[in-house]
Motif scaffolding. Sequence first.
Motif, PDB file in Angstrom:
ATOM      1  N   GLY A   1       0.831  -1.203   0.000  1.00  0.00           N
ATOM      2  CA  GLY A   1       0.000   0.000   0.000  1.00  0.00           C
ATOM      3  C   GLY A   1       0.864   1.251   0.000  1.00  0.00           C
ATOM      4  N   ILE A   2       0.236   2.361   0.303  1.00  0.00           N
ATOM      5  CA  ILE A   2       0.944   3.641   0.288  1.00  0.00           C
ATOM      6  C   ILE A   2       1.733   3.841   1.581  1.00  0.00           C
ATOM      7  N   ASP A   3       1.175   3.378   2.681  1.00  0.00           N
ATOM      8  CA  ASP A   3       1.682   3.786   3.987  1.00  0.00           C
ATOM      9  C   ASP A   3       3.003   3.141   4.412  1.00  0.00           C
ATOM     10  N   SER A   4       3.076   1.827   4.298  1.00  0.00           N
ATOM     11  CA  SER A   4       4.244   1.174   4.893  1.00  0.00           C
ATOM     12  C   SER A   4       5.593   1.606   4.285  1.00  0.00           C
ATOM     13  N   PRO A   5       5.718   1.801   2.961  1.00  0.00           N
ATOM     14  CA  PRO A   5       7.022   2.280   2.465  1.00  0.00           C
ATOM     15  C   PRO A   5       7.397   3.637   3.060  1.00  0.00           C
ATOM     16  N   VAL A   6       6.374   4.485   3.266  1.00  0.00           N
ATOM     17  CA  VAL A   6       6.642   5.807   3.856  1.00  0.00           C
ATOM     18  C   VAL A   6       7.148   5.642   5.295  1.00  0.00           C
ATOM     19  N   ALA A   7       6.534   4.714   6.032  1.00  0.00           N
ATOM     20  CA  ALA A   7       6.974   4.462   7.415  1.00  0.00           C
ATOM     21  C   ALA A   7       8.437   4.019   7.423  1.00  0.00           C
ATOM     22  N   GLY A   8       8.799   3.136   6.492  1.00  0.00           N
ATOM     23  CA  GLY A   8      10.187   2.656   6.420  1.00  0.00           C
ATOM     24  C   GLY A   8      11.147   3.786   6.095  1.00  0.00           C
ATOM     25  N   HIS A   9      10.726   4.642   5.168  1.00  0.00           N
ATOM     26  CA  HIS A   9      11.546   5.777   4.759  1.00  0.00           C
ATOM     27  C   HIS A   9      11.804   6.716   5.941  1.00  0.00           C
ATOM     28  N   MET A  10      10.763   6.964   6.721  1.00  0.00           N
ATOM     29  CA  MET A  10      10.907   7.888   7.850  1.00  0.00           C
ATOM     30  C   MET A  10      11.860   7.351   8.911  1.00  0.00           C
ATOM     31  N   ILE A  11      11.758   6.055   9.157  1.00  0.00           N
ATOM     32  CA  ILE A  11      12.620   5.479  10.205  1.00  0.00           C
ATOM     33  C   ILE A  11      14.066   5.374   9.697  1.00  0.00           C
TER      34      ILE A  11
END
Length: 384
Positions: free
Chosen positions: A183-193
Amino acid sequence: MEKVIIIRYSEIHLKGKNRGYFERAFLVNLEKSLKGYKHEIKRQSGRYLIENFNESEVDEISDRIKRVFGVHSYSVALKVKSNMDEIFRAAKKVCFEHGSFKVNTHRADKTFCLNSMQISAEIGGKLLSEFKNIEVDVHNPDFVINIDIRENGTALAFNEFFKGAGGMPVGTSGKGLLLISGGIDSPVAGHMIAKRGMVVDCIHFHSYPYTNAQARDKVVELSKVLSKYTCGLRLNIVSVTHIQEEIHKKCNGEYMVTLLRRFMFRIAERIALKTGAQCLITGESLGQVASQTIEGMTSSNSVVEKLPVLRPLCGFDKDEIIERSRGMGAYEISIQPYEDCCTVFLPKHPVIKPQLSAVVEEENKLNVKELLEEALNGVEVLHL
Ligand code: ATP
Ligand code: MG
Protein backbone atom coordinates in the motif's frame (compact mmCIF):
# COMPACT_ATOMS: atom_id res chain seq x y z
CA MET A 1 39.21 22.47 -14.93
CA GLU A 2 37.40 19.52 -13.40
CA LYS A 3 33.78 18.98 -12.38
CA VAL A 4 33.42 17.86 -8.74
CA ILE A 5 30.52 17.47 -6.31
CA ILE A 6 30.69 19.04 -2.86
CA ILE A 7 28.73 17.18 -0.21
CA ARG A 8 27.89 18.82 3.10
CA TYR A 9 26.54 16.69 5.90
CA SER A 10 24.26 17.53 8.76
CA GLU A 11 26.79 18.77 11.29
CA ILE A 12 24.48 18.54 14.29
CA HIS A 13 24.63 14.78 14.45
CA LEU A 14 28.34 14.57 13.83
CA LYS A 15 29.58 16.53 16.79
CA GLY A 16 31.22 15.17 19.90
CA LYS A 17 32.62 11.74 20.62
CA ASN A 18 30.54 9.97 17.98
CA ARG A 19 31.80 12.02 15.09
CA GLY A 20 34.16 9.37 13.71
CA TYR A 21 31.45 6.72 13.96
CA PHE A 22 28.88 8.82 12.08
CA GLU A 23 31.37 9.86 9.44
CA ARG A 24 32.44 6.29 8.76
CA ALA A 25 28.81 5.17 8.36
CA PHE A 26 28.11 8.15 6.11
CA LEU A 27 31.10 7.39 3.90
CA VAL A 28 30.17 3.71 3.61
CA ASN A 29 26.65 4.70 2.51
CA LEU A 30 27.93 7.21 -0.01
CA GLU A 31 30.22 4.57 -1.47
CA LYS A 32 27.37 2.04 -1.64
CA SER A 33 25.05 4.50 -3.34
CA LEU A 34 27.66 5.28 -6.01
CA LYS A 35 28.47 1.66 -6.72
CA GLY A 36 28.79 1.14 -10.45
CA TYR A 37 29.85 4.74 -11.17
CA LYS A 38 33.50 5.68 -11.60
CA HIS A 39 34.36 8.13 -8.80
CA GLU A 40 36.65 8.97 -5.91
CA ILE A 41 35.48 10.36 -2.57
CA LYS A 42 37.80 12.69 -0.66
CA ARG A 43 37.27 14.14 2.76
CA GLN A 44 37.81 17.86 3.30
CA SER A 45 37.19 19.54 6.62
CA GLY A 46 33.46 19.21 7.28
CA ARG A 47 32.53 17.95 3.83
CA TYR A 48 33.23 15.40 1.15
CA LEU A 49 34.29 15.93 -2.42
CA ILE A 50 33.41 13.52 -5.20
CA GLU A 51 35.98 13.63 -7.95
CA ASN A 52 37.19 11.73 -11.00
CA PHE A 53 33.72 10.75 -12.23
CA ASN A 54 32.57 10.72 -15.85
CA GLU A 55 31.10 14.16 -16.37
CA SER A 56 28.37 12.65 -18.54
CA GLU A 57 27.13 10.79 -15.43
CA VAL A 58 26.84 13.83 -13.18
CA ASP A 59 23.01 13.73 -13.17
CA GLU A 60 22.83 10.06 -12.24
CA ILE A 61 25.42 10.56 -9.51
CA SER A 62 23.54 13.59 -8.15
CA ASP A 63 20.36 11.54 -8.14
CA ARG A 64 22.03 8.89 -5.97
CA ILE A 65 23.46 11.46 -3.58
CA LYS A 66 20.00 12.98 -3.11
CA ARG A 67 18.85 9.78 -1.47
CA VAL A 68 21.65 9.34 1.03
CA PHE A 69 20.48 10.23 4.52
CA GLY A 70 22.87 12.57 6.31
CA VAL A 71 23.45 14.73 3.21
CA HIS A 72 22.50 18.25 4.18
CA SER A 73 23.17 19.82 0.77
CA TYR A 74 25.36 19.36 -2.26
CA SER A 75 26.70 21.45 -5.13
CA VAL A 76 28.18 20.66 -8.50
CA ALA A 77 31.36 22.74 -8.72
CA LEU A 78 34.35 23.42 -10.94
CA LYS A 79 37.74 22.74 -9.42
CA VAL A 80 40.78 24.78 -10.53
CA LYS A 81 44.24 25.75 -9.24
CA SER A 82 43.91 28.57 -6.77
CA ASN A 83 45.22 31.55 -8.68
CA MET A 84 43.06 34.47 -9.76
CA ASP A 85 43.18 33.72 -13.50
CA GLU A 86 42.01 30.16 -13.03
CA ILE A 87 39.37 31.19 -10.51
CA PHE A 88 37.97 33.74 -12.93
CA ARG A 89 37.92 31.13 -15.69
CA ALA A 90 35.79 28.87 -13.47
CA ALA A 91 33.58 31.76 -12.25
CA LYS A 92 32.81 32.64 -15.86
CA LYS A 93 31.62 29.10 -16.51
CA VAL A 94 29.20 29.08 -13.58
CA CYS A 95 27.92 32.61 -14.21
CA PHE A 96 24.49 33.11 -15.80
CA GLU A 97 24.19 35.59 -18.68
CA HIS A 98 21.25 37.54 -17.29
CA GLY A 99 20.15 38.80 -13.89
CA SER A 100 21.55 40.23 -10.69
CA PHE A 101 24.32 38.48 -8.78
CA LYS A 102 26.88 38.65 -6.06
CA VAL A 103 30.14 36.81 -5.44
CA ASN A 104 30.54 35.04 -2.13
CA THR A 105 34.06 33.92 -1.25
CA HIS A 106 35.12 31.54 1.46
CA ARG A 107 38.85 31.39 2.07
CA ALA A 108 40.14 28.37 4.03
CA ASP A 109 43.68 29.10 2.81
CA LYS A 110 44.59 32.16 4.85
CA THR A 111 47.92 32.49 3.02
CA PHE A 112 46.17 33.30 -0.28
CA CYS A 113 47.32 36.66 -1.65
CA LEU A 114 43.91 38.38 -1.35
CA ASN A 115 41.28 38.24 1.37
CA SER A 116 37.68 37.11 0.75
CA MET A 117 36.31 40.61 0.15
CA GLN A 118 39.07 41.43 -2.32
CA ILE A 119 38.56 38.16 -4.20
CA SER A 120 34.79 38.75 -4.46
CA ALA A 121 35.29 42.34 -5.64
CA GLU A 122 37.86 41.44 -8.27
CA ILE A 123 35.98 38.42 -9.67
CA GLY A 124 32.68 40.37 -9.58
CA GLY A 125 34.23 43.27 -11.47
CA LYS A 126 35.67 41.00 -14.14
CA LEU A 127 32.35 39.19 -14.56
CA LEU A 128 30.60 42.55 -15.03
CA SER A 129 32.90 43.48 -17.90
CA GLU A 130 32.56 39.99 -19.42
CA PHE A 131 28.73 39.74 -19.41
CA LYS A 132 26.74 42.79 -20.51
CA ASN A 133 23.35 41.75 -19.06
CA ILE A 134 24.24 41.13 -15.44
CA GLU A 135 24.37 43.54 -12.51
CA VAL A 136 25.47 43.37 -8.90
CA ASP A 137 22.90 43.15 -6.13
CA VAL A 138 24.41 42.10 -2.82
CA HIS A 139 21.09 42.10 -0.91
CA ASN A 140 18.71 40.18 -3.14
CA PRO A 141 20.63 38.66 -6.06
CA ASP A 142 19.08 36.31 -8.64
CA PHE A 143 22.14 34.08 -8.36
CA VAL A 144 25.30 33.77 -6.29
CA ILE A 145 28.74 32.82 -7.54
CA ASN A 146 30.41 30.94 -4.70
CA ILE A 147 34.19 30.77 -4.60
CA ASP A 148 35.87 28.46 -2.15
CA ILE A 149 39.65 28.73 -1.75
CA ARG A 150 40.81 25.42 -0.27
CA GLU A 151 43.96 24.82 1.77
CA ASN A 152 45.46 22.37 -0.74
CA GLY A 153 46.13 24.84 -3.55
CA THR A 154 42.78 24.33 -5.28
CA ALA A 155 39.68 26.50 -5.55
CA LEU A 156 36.04 25.63 -6.21
CA ALA A 157 33.40 27.70 -8.03
CA PHE A 158 29.68 26.91 -8.01
CA ASN A 159 26.32 28.61 -8.28
CA GLU A 160 23.80 26.40 -6.54
CA PHE A 161 23.07 24.55 -3.28
CA PHE A 162 20.80 21.53 -3.74
CA LYS A 163 18.93 20.25 -0.71
CA GLY A 164 19.95 16.76 0.46
CA ALA A 165 17.74 14.14 2.14
CA GLY A 166 18.79 15.28 5.63
CA GLY A 167 18.50 12.90 8.56
CA MET A 168 21.20 10.65 9.93
CA PRO A 169 23.40 8.09 8.16
CA VAL A 170 21.64 4.72 7.89
CA GLY A 171 23.43 2.30 10.18
CA THR A 172 23.86 4.64 13.13
CA SER A 173 20.53 3.86 14.87
CA GLY A 174 20.29 0.08 14.92
CA LYS A 175 18.06 -2.09 12.77
CA GLY A 176 14.30 -2.53 12.39
CA LEU A 177 11.94 -4.83 10.50
CA LEU A 178 9.24 -3.11 8.44
CA LEU A 179 5.94 -4.86 7.77
CA ILE A 180 5.48 -3.86 4.14
CA SER A 181 2.15 -4.39 2.45
CA GLY A 182 2.17 -2.94 -1.04
CA GLY A 183 0.00 0.00 0.00
CA ILE A 184 0.94 3.64 0.29
CA ASP A 185 1.68 3.79 3.99
CA SER A 186 4.24 1.17 4.89
CA PRO A 187 7.02 2.28 2.47
CA VAL A 188 6.64 5.81 3.86
CA ALA A 189 6.97 4.46 7.41
CA GLY A 190 10.19 2.66 6.42
CA HIS A 191 11.55 5.78 4.76
CA MET A 192 10.91 7.89 7.85
CA ILE A 193 12.62 5.48 10.20
CA ALA A 194 15.59 4.99 7.84
CA LYS A 195 15.95 8.77 7.84
CA ARG A 196 16.63 8.60 11.57
CA GLY A 197 19.62 6.36 10.81
CA MET A 198 18.05 2.92 11.17
CA VAL A 199 18.83 0.00 8.88
CA VAL A 200 15.43 -1.21 7.63
CA ASP A 201 14.71 -4.76 6.50
CA CYS A 202 11.26 -5.74 5.24
CA ILE A 203 8.78 -8.54 5.72
CA HIS A 204 5.80 -9.12 3.45
CA PHE A 205 2.92 -11.56 3.92
CA HIS A 206 1.00 -12.94 0.96
CA SER A 207 -1.84 -15.38 0.41
CA TYR A 208 -0.87 -16.88 -2.90
CA PRO A 209 -2.88 -18.14 -4.84
CA TYR A 210 -5.64 -15.91 -3.39
CA THR A 211 -3.34 -12.96 -4.00
CA ASN A 212 -1.52 -12.98 -7.34
CA ALA A 213 2.10 -12.78 -8.50
CA GLN A 214 1.72 -9.12 -9.48
CA ALA A 215 0.90 -8.22 -5.89
CA ARG A 216 4.18 -9.78 -4.88
CA ASP A 217 6.13 -8.04 -7.69
CA LYS A 218 4.69 -4.76 -6.53
CA VAL A 219 6.08 -5.27 -3.04
CA VAL A 220 9.47 -6.21 -4.48
CA GLU A 221 9.40 -2.98 -6.52
CA LEU A 222 8.44 -0.91 -3.47
CA SER A 223 11.20 -2.54 -1.43
CA LYS A 224 13.64 -1.62 -4.22
CA VAL A 225 12.56 2.01 -3.99
CA LEU A 226 13.11 1.93 -0.23
CA SER A 227 16.45 0.16 -0.67
CA LYS A 228 17.80 3.15 -2.58
CA TYR A 229 17.56 5.08 0.68
CA THR A 230 18.71 2.28 2.96
CA CYS A 231 21.67 1.33 0.72
CA GLY A 232 20.26 -2.18 0.23
CA LEU A 233 17.86 -4.28 2.28
CA ARG A 234 16.65 -7.78 2.97
CA LEU A 235 13.06 -8.65 2.06
CA ASN A 236 11.45 -11.62 3.83
CA ILE A 237 8.41 -13.05 2.06
CA VAL A 238 6.08 -15.27 4.05
CA SER A 239 2.91 -17.10 3.07
CA VAL A 240 -0.08 -16.78 5.39
CA THR A 241 -2.42 -18.67 3.07
CA HIS A 242 -2.91 -21.63 5.37
CA ILE A 243 -3.34 -19.37 8.40
CA GLN A 244 -6.11 -17.48 6.62
CA GLU A 245 -7.79 -20.69 5.50
CA GLU A 246 -7.78 -21.95 9.06
CA ILE A 247 -9.19 -18.69 10.43
CA HIS A 248 -11.85 -18.76 7.70
CA LYS A 249 -12.78 -22.34 8.53
CA LYS A 250 -12.73 -22.21 12.31
CA CYS A 251 -13.27 -18.67 13.58
CA ASN A 252 -15.88 -15.94 13.47
CA GLY A 253 -15.24 -14.24 10.12
CA GLU A 254 -15.51 -10.78 11.65
CA TYR A 255 -12.16 -11.41 13.31
CA MET A 256 -10.26 -12.33 10.12
CA VAL A 257 -8.10 -9.21 9.92
CA THR A 258 -7.65 -8.92 13.69
CA LEU A 259 -6.47 -12.51 14.00
CA LEU A 260 -4.33 -12.32 10.86
CA ARG A 261 -2.58 -9.22 12.25
CA ARG A 262 -1.64 -11.12 15.39
CA PHE A 263 -0.04 -13.85 13.27
CA MET A 264 1.83 -11.25 11.22
CA PHE A 265 3.23 -9.59 14.32
CA ARG A 266 4.26 -12.89 15.89
CA ILE A 267 6.03 -14.05 12.73
CA ALA A 268 7.65 -10.63 12.26
CA GLU A 269 8.97 -10.58 15.83
CA ARG A 270 10.48 -14.03 15.49
CA ILE A 271 12.23 -13.13 12.23
CA ALA A 272 13.36 -9.80 13.70
CA LEU A 273 14.96 -11.52 16.68
CA LYS A 274 16.63 -14.06 14.41
CA THR A 275 18.09 -11.40 12.11
CA GLY A 276 19.17 -8.85 14.72
CA ALA A 277 16.37 -6.33 14.19
CA GLN A 278 15.53 -4.42 17.37
CA CYS A 279 11.99 -3.27 16.59
CA LEU A 280 9.04 -3.76 14.27
CA ILE A 281 7.83 -0.88 12.07
CA THR A 282 4.34 -0.56 10.59
CA GLY A 283 2.51 1.95 8.41
CA GLU A 284 -0.48 2.15 10.74
CA SER A 285 -2.14 5.51 11.19
CA LEU A 286 -4.61 5.95 14.01
CA GLY A 287 -8.22 5.46 12.95
CA GLN A 288 -7.44 5.31 9.23
CA VAL A 289 -9.26 2.03 8.64
CA ALA A 290 -11.28 -0.37 10.79
CA SER A 291 -8.25 -2.40 11.89
CA GLN A 292 -6.29 0.66 12.96
CA THR A 293 -8.31 1.67 15.99
CA ILE A 294 -6.50 1.77 19.29
CA GLU A 295 -8.33 -1.47 20.20
CA GLY A 296 -7.02 -3.07 16.99
CA MET A 297 -3.50 -1.95 17.79
CA THR A 298 -3.82 -3.24 21.36
CA SER A 299 -4.87 -6.61 20.01
CA SER A 300 -1.90 -6.97 17.64
CA ASN A 301 0.58 -5.37 20.01
CA SER A 302 -0.19 -7.78 22.79
CA VAL A 303 1.41 -10.71 20.95
CA VAL A 304 4.73 -8.92 20.52
CA GLU A 305 6.76 -10.03 23.50
CA LYS A 306 10.17 -8.39 23.40
CA LEU A 307 10.40 -5.63 20.81
CA PRO A 308 8.92 -2.17 20.53
CA VAL A 309 6.60 -1.49 17.57
CA LEU A 310 7.28 1.83 15.83
CA ARG A 311 4.32 3.46 14.07
CA PRO A 312 5.77 6.65 12.63
CA LEU A 313 2.60 7.53 10.68
CA CYS A 314 0.26 7.32 13.62
CA GLY A 315 -0.48 11.04 13.70
CA PHE A 316 -0.55 11.69 9.97
CA ASP A 317 -3.51 12.30 7.66
CA LYS A 318 -3.67 10.35 4.41
CA ASP A 319 -2.79 13.39 2.27
CA GLU A 320 0.34 14.02 4.34
CA ILE A 321 1.35 10.40 3.81
CA ILE A 322 0.66 10.63 0.06
CA GLU A 323 2.88 13.69 -0.19
CA ARG A 324 5.74 11.79 1.42
CA SER A 325 5.06 8.77 -0.77
CA ARG A 326 5.39 10.95 -3.87
CA GLY A 327 8.51 12.56 -2.44
CA MET A 328 10.27 9.24 -2.00
CA GLY A 329 9.18 7.99 -5.44
CA ALA A 330 6.90 5.18 -4.25
CA TYR A 331 3.43 6.54 -4.97
CA GLU A 332 3.02 5.44 -8.59
CA ILE A 333 3.90 1.87 -7.62
CA SER A 334 1.76 1.88 -4.47
CA ILE A 335 -1.41 2.82 -6.31
CA GLN A 336 -1.27 -0.12 -8.71
CA PRO A 337 -4.45 -2.04 -7.96
CA TYR A 338 -3.26 -5.44 -6.71
CA GLU A 339 -4.87 -7.06 -3.73
CA ASP A 340 -3.24 -7.41 -0.33
CA CYS A 341 -3.79 -10.55 1.75
CA CYS A 342 -5.82 -8.46 4.20
CA THR A 343 -8.54 -8.28 1.53
CA VAL A 344 -8.79 -12.06 1.17
CA PHE A 345 -11.80 -13.64 2.96
CA LEU A 346 -12.71 -10.14 4.08
CA PRO A 347 -16.01 -10.16 6.01
CA LYS A 348 -18.73 -7.63 5.23
CA HIS A 349 -18.53 -6.24 8.74
CA PRO A 350 -15.10 -6.64 10.32
CA VAL A 351 -14.95 -6.03 14.05
CA ILE A 352 -13.87 -2.43 14.56
CA LYS A 353 -13.08 -2.26 18.24
CA PRO A 354 -12.00 -5.82 19.05
CA GLN A 355 -11.95 -6.64 22.76
CA LEU A 356 -8.83 -8.60 23.62
CA SER A 357 -10.70 -11.32 25.53
CA ALA A 358 -12.97 -11.98 22.53
CA VAL A 359 -9.99 -12.05 20.18
CA VAL A 360 -8.18 -14.57 22.35
CA GLU A 361 -11.31 -16.70 22.55
CA GLU A 362 -11.48 -16.84 18.74
CA GLU A 363 -7.78 -17.49 18.45
CA ASN A 364 -8.01 -20.42 20.87
CA LYS A 365 -9.89 -22.30 18.14
CA LEU A 366 -6.62 -22.48 16.18
CA ASN A 367 -3.36 -24.33 16.63
CA VAL A 368 -1.30 -21.15 16.78
CA LYS A 369 2.02 -22.83 17.48
CA GLU A 370 1.79 -25.23 14.55
CA LEU A 371 0.62 -22.53 12.12
CA LEU A 372 3.50 -20.28 13.16
CA GLU A 373 6.06 -23.01 12.69
CA GLU A 374 4.69 -23.84 9.28
CA ALA A 375 4.85 -20.19 8.16
CA LEU A 376 8.36 -19.71 9.54
CA ASN A 377 9.60 -22.81 7.72
CA GLY A 378 8.67 -21.32 4.38
CA VAL A 379 10.33 -17.89 4.55
CA GLU A 380 11.81 -16.72 1.28
CA VAL A 381 14.58 -14.10 1.44
CA LEU A 382 15.52 -11.59 -1.28
CA HIS A 383 18.53 -9.26 -1.02
CA LEU A 384 17.73 -6.01 -2.82
P1 ATP B 1 -0.53 0.24 3.72
O1 ATP B 1 -0.82 1.42 2.84
O2 ATP B 1 0.87 0.23 4.28
O3 ATP B 1 -0.96 -1.04 3.06
P2 ATP B 1 -3.08 0.38 4.92
O4 ATP B 1 -3.58 1.75 5.07
O5 ATP B 1 -3.57 -0.43 3.76
O6 ATP B 1 -1.49 0.43 4.96
P3 ATP B 1 -3.57 -1.87 6.56
O7 ATP B 1 -3.78 -2.72 5.39
O8 ATP B 1 -4.54 -1.86 7.69
O9 ATP B 1 -3.38 -0.36 6.25
O10 ATP B 1 -2.16 -2.23 7.15
C1 ATP B 1 -1.61 -1.59 8.25
C2 ATP B 1 -0.13 -1.98 8.35
O11 ATP B 1 -0.01 -3.39 8.56
C3 ATP B 1 0.61 -1.72 7.07
O12 ATP B 1 1.06 -0.38 6.98
C4 ATP B 1 1.76 -2.69 7.18
O13 ATP B 1 2.76 -2.19 8.05
C5 ATP B 1 1.09 -3.89 7.83
N1 ATP B 1 0.61 -4.83 6.80
C6 ATP B 1 -0.61 -4.93 6.26
N2 ATP B 1 -0.67 -5.90 5.32
C7 ATP B 1 0.56 -6.45 5.26
C8 ATP B 1 1.18 -7.48 4.48
N3 ATP B 1 0.50 -8.16 3.57
N4 ATP B 1 2.47 -7.75 4.69
C9 ATP B 1 3.18 -7.06 5.62
N5 ATP B 1 2.67 -6.08 6.37
C10 ATP B 1 1.39 -5.76 6.21
MG1 MG C 1 -2.78 -2.21 3.06
